[in-house]
Design an enzyme around this catalytic site. Structure first.
Site, mmCIF file in Angstrom:
data_model
loop_
_atom_site.group_PDB
_atom_site.id
_atom_site.type_symbol
_atom_site.label_atom_id
_atom_site.label_comp_id
_atom_site.label_asym_id
_atom_site.label_seq_id
_atom_site.Cartn_x
_atom_site.Cartn_y
_atom_site.Cartn_z
ATOM 1 N N ASN A 106 40.478 59.486 29.870
ATOM 2 C CA ASN A 106 39.901 58.782 30.986
ATOM 3 C C ASN A 106 40.459 59.368 32.287
ATOM 4 O O ASN A 106 41.064 60.368 32.360
ATOM 5 C CB ASN A 106 40.097 57.403 31.037
ATOM 6 C CG ASN A 106 38.871 56.817 31.814
ATOM 7 O OD1 ASN A 106 38.615 57.058 32.905
ATOM 8 N ND2 ASN A 106 38.066 55.830 31.116
ATOM 9 N N ASN A 112 28.585 59.723 34.216
ATOM 10 C CA ASN A 112 27.484 59.333 33.290
ATOM 11 C C ASN A 112 25.966 59.127 33.956
ATOM 12 O O ASN A 112 25.909 59.044 35.170
ATOM 13 C CB ASN A 112 27.773 58.425 32.675
ATOM 14 C CG ASN A 112 28.450 57.191 33.505
ATOM 15 O OD1 ASN A 112 29.553 57.061 34.155
ATOM 16 N ND2 ASN A 112 27.609 55.990 33.683
ATOM 17 N N ASP A 127 27.844 56.141 28.689
ATOM 18 C CA ASP A 127 29.033 56.150 29.510
ATOM 19 C C ASP A 127 30.057 57.256 29.334
ATOM 20 O O ASP A 127 31.299 57.338 29.824
ATOM 21 C CB ASP A 127 29.715 54.824 29.860
ATOM 22 C CG ASP A 127 30.515 54.729 30.783
ATOM 23 O OD1 ASP A 127 30.353 55.312 31.882
ATOM 24 O OD2 ASP A 127 31.399 53.849 30.887
ATOM 25 N N MET A 169 40.384 39.786 48.386
ATOM 26 C CA MET A 169 39.661 38.858 47.644
ATOM 27 C C MET A 169 38.221 38.526 48.291
ATOM 28 O O MET A 169 38.053 37.910 49.330
ATOM 29 C CB MET A 169 40.339 37.254 47.759
ATOM 30 C CG MET A 169 39.603 36.439 47.297
ATOM 31 S SD MET A 169 39.113 36.258 45.596
ATOM 32 C CE MET A 169 37.675 35.247 45.393
HETATM 33 C C1 HEC Z 1 38.228 42.916 43.709
HETATM 34 C C2 HEC Z 1 39.251 41.963 43.332
HETATM 35 C C3 HEC Z 1 38.994 40.366 42.956
HETATM 36 C C4 HEC Z 1 37.838 39.851 42.441
HETATM 37 C C5 HEC Z 1 36.719 40.556 41.847
HETATM 38 C C6 HEC Z 1 38.093 38.471 42.812
HETATM 39 N N1 HEC Z 1 39.113 38.153 43.458
HETATM 40 FE FE1 HEC Z 1 40.084 36.367 43.887
HETATM 41 N N2 HEC Z 1 41.593 37.180 44.656
HETATM 42 C C7 HEC Z 1 41.996 38.726 44.787
HETATM 43 C C8 HEC Z 1 43.203 38.740 45.481
HETATM 44 C C9 HEC Z 1 43.768 40.279 45.531
HETATM 45 C C10 HEC Z 1 43.437 37.663 45.691
HETATM 46 C C11 HEC Z 1 45.023 37.475 46.297
HETATM 47 C C12 HEC Z 1 44.767 37.450 48.116
HETATM 48 C C13 HEC Z 1 45.926 37.138 48.652
HETATM 49 O O1 HEC Z 1 46.981 38.037 48.566
HETATM 50 O O2 HEC Z 1 46.171 35.988 49.127
HETATM 51 C C14 HEC Z 1 42.651 36.660 45.383
HETATM 52 C C15 HEC Z 1 42.775 35.157 45.452
HETATM 53 C C16 HEC Z 1 41.964 34.393 44.866
HETATM 54 C C17 HEC Z 1 42.126 32.894 44.990
HETATM 55 C C18 HEC Z 1 43.510 32.277 45.520
HETATM 56 C C19 HEC Z 1 44.742 32.129 44.584
HETATM 57 C C20 HEC Z 1 45.847 31.465 45.045
HETATM 58 O O3 HEC Z 1 46.400 30.621 44.479
HETATM 59 O O4 HEC Z 1 46.392 32.083 46.167
HETATM 60 C C21 HEC Z 1 41.252 32.212 44.047
HETATM 61 C C22 HEC Z 1 40.960 30.967 44.137
HETATM 62 C C23 HEC Z 1 40.303 33.459 43.513
HETATM 63 N N3 HEC Z 1 40.867 34.655 44.156
HETATM 64 C C24 HEC Z 1 39.198 33.115 42.981
HETATM 65 C C25 HEC Z 1 38.206 34.065 42.353
HETATM 66 C C26 HEC Z 1 37.222 33.877 41.700
HETATM 67 C C27 HEC Z 1 36.401 32.529 41.553
HETATM 68 C C28 HEC Z 1 36.515 34.944 41.667
HETATM 69 C C29 HEC Z 1 35.259 35.311 40.980
HETATM 70 C C30 HEC Z 1 34.093 34.512 41.441
HETATM 71 C C31 HEC Z 1 37.486 36.191 42.319
HETATM 72 N N4 HEC Z 1 38.714 35.557 42.651
HETATM 73 C C32 HEC Z 1 37.064 37.344 42.242
HETATM 74 C C33 HEC Z 1 41.060 39.626 44.329
HETATM 75 C C34 HEC Z 1 39.937 39.488 43.564
#
Ligand code: HEC
Length: 678
Positions: A395, A263, A308, A651
């Site tokens: 999609n 797009n 899009d 993360m």
């Molecule tokens: C691209 C994907 C993605 C995005 C976007 C993302 N996260 Fe995550 N997050 C993850 C993944 C995958 C894990 C687990 C990692 C692991 O295996 O320990 C995680 C873990 C966490 C954890 C730990 C949780 C636990 O109990 O273990 C927190 C808190 C968290 N994220 C907060 C956030 C916040 C707040 C945002 C936005 C500001 C955010 N994340 C955006 C993928 C993402």
């Protein structure tokens, strides 16, 4: 009060026997590329598994992949199954025993920076001459020795960490070359291109841009100069878009590649092309010479694309008999809802018909190839309702084409969209880094109907008509595999892998695998045994904004991604996974939620929901933050979210969030935890 995220966030995401010959590749027992063999049919010539025998289809072996997200499709070559999933972690398994032969981790988390915030994960890879090829979210293309798992070469195909380009799609290989595109135009001002490399060395051979750049810098070639005549204003400042993030088909008969382009960036055409030319090559199929990358022809589905819509769905090629004439065709079911059959020698449109509810155009005018658009769709008069909306009627989950039945099997989605740009001033609009690159106003997306239905649709591409269809669980539909055994395989978000009779649509087999199945299945043989393999994992990516995507109860730590294989009279049992069900939010009366802060946090949470789920309810591709003890601790939360202590596990770090915003996020997440049914 927290905002109704699912509503607001839709705003920011969003014949038989007529076939004479299979062109190109010979019948193969392997599955060496994303579409199976080079014609991208997602079709297997193997026929041991039939409607009569499929009742004996049982697991042979399975394995856990240890990746956070897995939307992808495996490969199989010479008795080895290859999988690239999540952050492009590549693994190889013995096809008979399931024994892991090697694992290669390109450590995408460590080098992706902002690009780690993308929520999809890689969808597939390619094989040729003893090497497998995979793209990465940070924009590398890597050639790996298929026997040892050691990288042979690696190139950066994007222009660095801040260019907004990332790779989720599978590379394609042909004639000792490997071709790769990229995505990114929905989030950044990106100009699309594809790049071709020498498969043995990684040396760049050619690059083709899908939209023209800044004329002041000079055009790369005559094609770019011509394309620029269809644009106006200062489009290059906005990138333009047209990214090739999924479909690329090599045509061995004509020695060409066909690209499916994306797009416009931003979606709002009034900014990037105010005079309203066609904006080539947005939403187009472009044919290039496979040796040189030179332009051959193009067919544009949506001139000056503005919703899009894109032409990035898979492009199978075949030879069909149409009106008594054999035609070399390519086919596509793009987002806009028409089914296109195009003469691939000339690029001329043969036919195009609606696959379902399509209101943006009355029809496609065949002689000119142009759509007859409804008059009000370019949001000239405020909000417009259009079907399909930006999810598309089809999609990227692959459709399949069976030369045996002459039918295509399409996973369709029916949903509408509301488009409007009130409140956006084209003279002053600036793209906000990290925000969605739509340039549509706050009205956009409000009140859109949820996905009305999803179907597995069998379509006759010669007669351009529906043959049969079956309803599938909403809101997202798995890719399909057709086989010479007269079957169509498709997984569902409800945790089943299913087989349908290719001629009638009757469901002849279904297996509960204990986790969602949304990647397309593949088939191959080793010895005399025909196998079916598929990746099962919770849904990933922007599916989080779809109503109900998080209602199936898949949980991040209980329902890990697995590779599953099946064969007739298979003797294995799938290790049982815990039953699906909503995560239990932590109860903590000592955390007093401040309603105003929680409201602020709901806005900041837009950054998080594609992985962690709308309203804090996870779909399973990341932990459910209502049940996370880390949210209760100021310091632990800051370490994870702000400092990025979990980047290696996918993360992302949000270093730009202030202490106040982090606190607001915690209040929002705690308020969602308290709202959950006890
Ligand atoms: C691209 C994907 C993605 C995005 C976007 C993302 N996260 Fe995550 N997050 C993850 C993944 C995958 C894990 C687990 C990692 C692991 O295996 O320990 C995680 C873990 C966490 C954890 C730990 C949780 C636990 O109990 O273990 C927190 C808190 C968290 N994220 C907060 C956030 C916040 C707040 C945002 C936005 C500001 C955010 N994340 C955006 C993928 C993402």
């Amino acid at each position: 009060m927290p905002l109704p995220l699912t509503t607001v966030l839709r705003a920011s995401w969003r014949t038989f026997g007529l076939v004479l010959a299979l062109s190109g590749s010979a019948l193969a027992a392997d599955w060496p590329g994303y579409g199976g063999t080079a014609n991208e049919l997602h079709y297997s010539p193997l026929d041991a598994i039939t409607p009569a025998t499929v009742g004996r289809l049982r697991p042979t072996w399975s394995t856990t992949l240890d990746v956070p997200r897995a939307n992808s499709e495996p490969l199989e070559v010479d008795g080895i199954v290859y999988v690239a999933a999540g952050l492009s972690i590549v693994q190889a398994f013995d096809a008979r025993s399931g024994k892991r032969l090697w694992r290669y981790d390109p450590e995408v988390g460590k080098v992706s920076g902002l690009k780690l915030r993308l929520s999809w994960g890689v969808r597939g890879m390619a094989y040729a001459d003893g090497r497998v090829y995979v793209g990465t979210q940070d924009g590398r293309l890597i050639g790996i020795d298929a026997q040892t798992g050691k990288p042979v070469w690696s190139v950066q195909t994007t222009e660095g960490p801040d260019d907004g380009r990332y790779i989720t799609g599978a590379p394609r290989t042909f004639n000792g070359k490997v071709l790769i595109g990229h995505g990114g135009a929905d989030f950044s001002p990106v100009r699309g291109y594809v790049t071709c490399y020498d498969a043995a060395t990684g040396k760049q051979l050619w690059r083709f841009y899908t939209v023209p750049g800044n004329p002041a810098k000079g055009f790369e070639d005559e094609t770019q100069a011509k394309a620029a005549k269809t644009w106006s204003g200062e489009w290059w400042k906005y990138g333009g878009g047209g990214t090739v993030w999924n479909a690329m088909t090599f045509d061995a008969e004509l020695n060409r590649v066909y690209l499916g382009t994306g797009n416009g960036a931003p979606w709002n055409w009034k900014l990037r092309n105010p005079a309203g030319g066609d904006a080539l090559f947005l939403a187009s199929i472009v044919a290039l010479d496979a040796d040189t990358g030179q332009y051959q022809w193009h067919y544009q589905q949506n001139p000056n694309e503005a919703w899009d819509y894109n032409a990035t769905a898979d492009i199978p090629i075949a030879t069909l008999t149409i009106n008594g004439r054999q035609r070399k065709v390519l086919m596509q079911a793009p987002k806009n809802g028409f089914y296109y059959v195009i003469d691939r020698e000339t690029g001329k449109l043969i036919s195009a018909e609606k696959l379902g509810k399509v209101t943006w155009a009355e029809r496609i005018d065949i002689p000119s190839g142009r759509p007859v658009e409804r008059a009000d769709i370019r949001y000239q008069h405020g909000l417009t309702e259009m079907w399909p909306g930006n999810l598309g009627l089809h999609n990227w989950p692959p459709m399949s084409f069976s030369p045996q039945s002459g039918l295509v099997y399409i996973p369709t989605l029916e949903s509408g969209g509301l488009f409007g740009d009130e409140g956006v001033d084209p003279r002053t609009w600036q793209h906000t880094p990290g925000a969605f690159n739509s340039a549509l106003g706050p009205q956009y997306g409000e009140g859109v109907a949820p996905t009305a239905k999803t179907e597995l649709l069998a379509w006759d591409p010669v007669r351009q008509q529906r043959v049969w269809s079956v309803p599938t669980p909403t809101p997202w539909n798995g890719g399909t595999l057709a086989t010479a055994g007269g079957l169509v395989f498709q997984g569902h978000i409800d945790g089943t892998l299913n087989a349908y009779d290719a001629l009638t649509g009757q469901k002849v087999w279904s297996y509960a695998v204990g986790n969602a199945v949304l990647g397309a299945p593949i088939s191959y043989s080793v010895g005399k045994q025909q196998y079916i393999a598929v990746i099962s994992a919770p849904p990933a990516g922007a599916l989080a904004v779809l109503d109900g995507a998080n209602s199936y109860g898949w949980r991040y730590r209980d329902h890990p991604a697995r590779l599953l294989t099946f064969a007739l009279d298979g003797k294995a049992r799938l290790p049982a996974l815990p039953k699906p069900g909503s995560e239990k939010p932590i109860i903590d009366p000592s955390f007093k939620v401040d309603v105003a802060l929680a409201g602020e946090g709901a806005i900041v949470y837009y950054n998080c929901l594609a992985c962690h789920g709308s309203n804090g309810i996870s779909m399973g591709s990341a932990p459910d933050l209502r049940a996370s003890a880390i949210v209760l601790s100021d310091t632990a939360f800051k370490a994870v979210v702000h400092e990025g202590t979990l980047v290696a596990r996918g993360m992302p770090a949000y270093g730009e969030l202030s202490d106040h915003q982090l606190l607001a996020l915690r209040h929002y997440l705690r308020s969602e935890a308290n709202r959950a049914p006890k």
